[in-house]
Enzyme design. Structure first.
Site, short mmCIF file in Angstrom:
data_model
loop_
_atom_site.label_atom_id
_atom_site.label_comp_id
_atom_site.label_asym_id
_atom_site.label_seq_id
_atom_site.Cartn_x
_atom_site.Cartn_y
_atom_site.Cartn_z
N LYS A 78 0.86 -1.18 0.00
CA LYS A 78 0.00 0.00 0.00
C LYS A 78 0.90 1.23 0.00
CE LYS A 78 -4.55 0.64 0.24
NZ LYS A 78 -5.58 -0.18 -0.42
N GLY A 178 -21.57 6.20 3.42
CA GLY A 178 -20.61 6.61 2.41
C GLY A 178 -21.09 6.33 1.01
N TYR A 184 -21.96 4.22 -4.15
CA TYR A 184 -22.99 4.50 -5.14
C TYR A 184 -23.34 3.24 -5.93
CZ TYR A 184 -25.08 5.85 -9.57
OH TYR A 184 -25.90 5.92 -10.66
#
Length: 355
Positions: A78, A178, A184
């Site tokens: 990461k 969120g 979404y």
């Protein structure tokens, strides 16, 4: 404050301060047993560098486990860039980051994450070939968010089947915290499956879209975690399941896209003691890395991606059953499963060298 055990198992930590742009970035490579350390680059306005290091260490470990359980030939890594993603970006900064990635010679493969767009990664790719999740090029896969959401949707279906005995989502109430790209798309999957949505976000246009397109009910950010629902889907930042929030939960299931939802590992036990089924975050949200990892295979194959993403359902079912059979939290079971896979990789690697 960083604790010594946060470095446990990590192979390498790289820090960069680019004096020309002022950029400060950190790359953590946790484990490369199964392949190059792959994981997204996050841009976030951390209060200090120690917070950034703590975050990248935690996230890279999660990527090792995520990639292993997803069945990918990738290790865990990461990266974080310290800064405000709305005001601090520049082409020069991302090119400097690309040179940092290139200097590692392929040991780390970058992709997008919170605060970073596909376009940002394409700028990074001007300096290094060790980038996945692009929208241009022979094997480009584009925005991974829809596949992340599809995997989370599959995981929610598995949890609803296992915990509530229901074969579909029709009439189920899902609270989504969120409404970014993944949140979404997850709402769209849930809405099309007949679920009732309760949503929250700090970005008003995202809320307006969820109301207009999905008929979602809106609550304030401070209220979303205590909504009475069948499924709570955290899809924002991590550590939302903690000493303060777990006692207030009014849900049978927690299954969402956010990374590091448990503030500490013992919070998995707290959820189990309350009878709440928890879908380990790095298992359920693996759809995005599965999608972009297809680029690293040399040929993007959407059928291969969908098969891997659909298997998230089966993997979580295995974890849920094993958790109940052994009376241990699902996060502990998932960690052990990942470690078993990585250890099997070490054995294969040693055997290969001996041969």
């Amino acid at each position: 404050m960083i604790e010594a055990n946060q470095f446990k198992g990590h192979e390498q930590l790289v820090y960069l301060h680019d004096k020309e742009t002022g950029m400060k970035a950190i790359i953590a490579m946790h484990d490369t047993t199964l392949g190059p350390a792959a994981g997204g680059c996050r841009m976030w306005p951390y209060d200090n560098e120690m917070d950034a290091i703590a975050d990248v260490l935690r996230l890279s470990r999660g990527m090792s486990y995520k990639n292993a359980v997803a069945g990918l030939d990738l290790g865990g890594g990461k990266s974080v860039i310290i800064g405000n993603p709305h005001s601090d970006k520049s082409e020069e900064m991302f090119r400097a980051f690309g040179r940092m990635v290139e200097s590692l010679g392929g040991k780390y493969i970058a992709a997008e994450d919170v605060g970073i767009s596909v376009e940002d990664m394409e700028t990074v790719a001007r300096e290094t070939s060790h980038v996945i999740g692009l929208s241009e090029g022979e094997h480009a896969s584009g925005d991974p968010s829809p596949f992340t959401a599809e995997g989370v949707f599959n995981g929610i279906r598995a949890a609803v089947k296992y915990k509530l005995g229901k074969e579909d989502m029709d009439g189920m109430t899902v609270a989504v915290q969120g409404l970014g790209h993944v949140g979404y798309y997850l709402c769209r999957f849930l809405h099309e499956a007949g679920a009732k949505l309760v949503v929250s976000d700090i970005h008003q246009p995202s809320i307006d879209r969820a109301v207009a397109e999905f008929g979602a009910t809106v609550v304030a950010p401070a209220e979303i975690l205590s909504v009475d629902c069948d499924v709570l889907a955290p899809c924002a930042l991590g550590a939302v399941l903690n000493d303060d929030t777990i006692p207030t939960l009014k849900t049978a299931i927690v299954a969402g896209a956010a990374n590091n939802q448990l503030a500490r590992d013992e919070h998995g036990r707290m959820l189990k003691e309350r009878g709440i089924l928890y879908a380990p975050d790095y298992v359920i949200n693996a759809g995005g890395i599965i999608n972009v990892s297809a680029e690293a295979r040399g040929k993007y194959d959407v059928d291969w991606v969908r098969e891997k993403v659909s298997n998230i359902y089966n993997t979580l079912m295995t974890i849920y059953r094993r958790s109940d059979e052994e009376n241990r939290p699902t996060n502990v079971i998932a960690d052990e499963l990942a470690e078993e896979i990585i250890e099997a990789g070490r054995v294969r690697n040693r055997a290969g060298k001996a041969a």
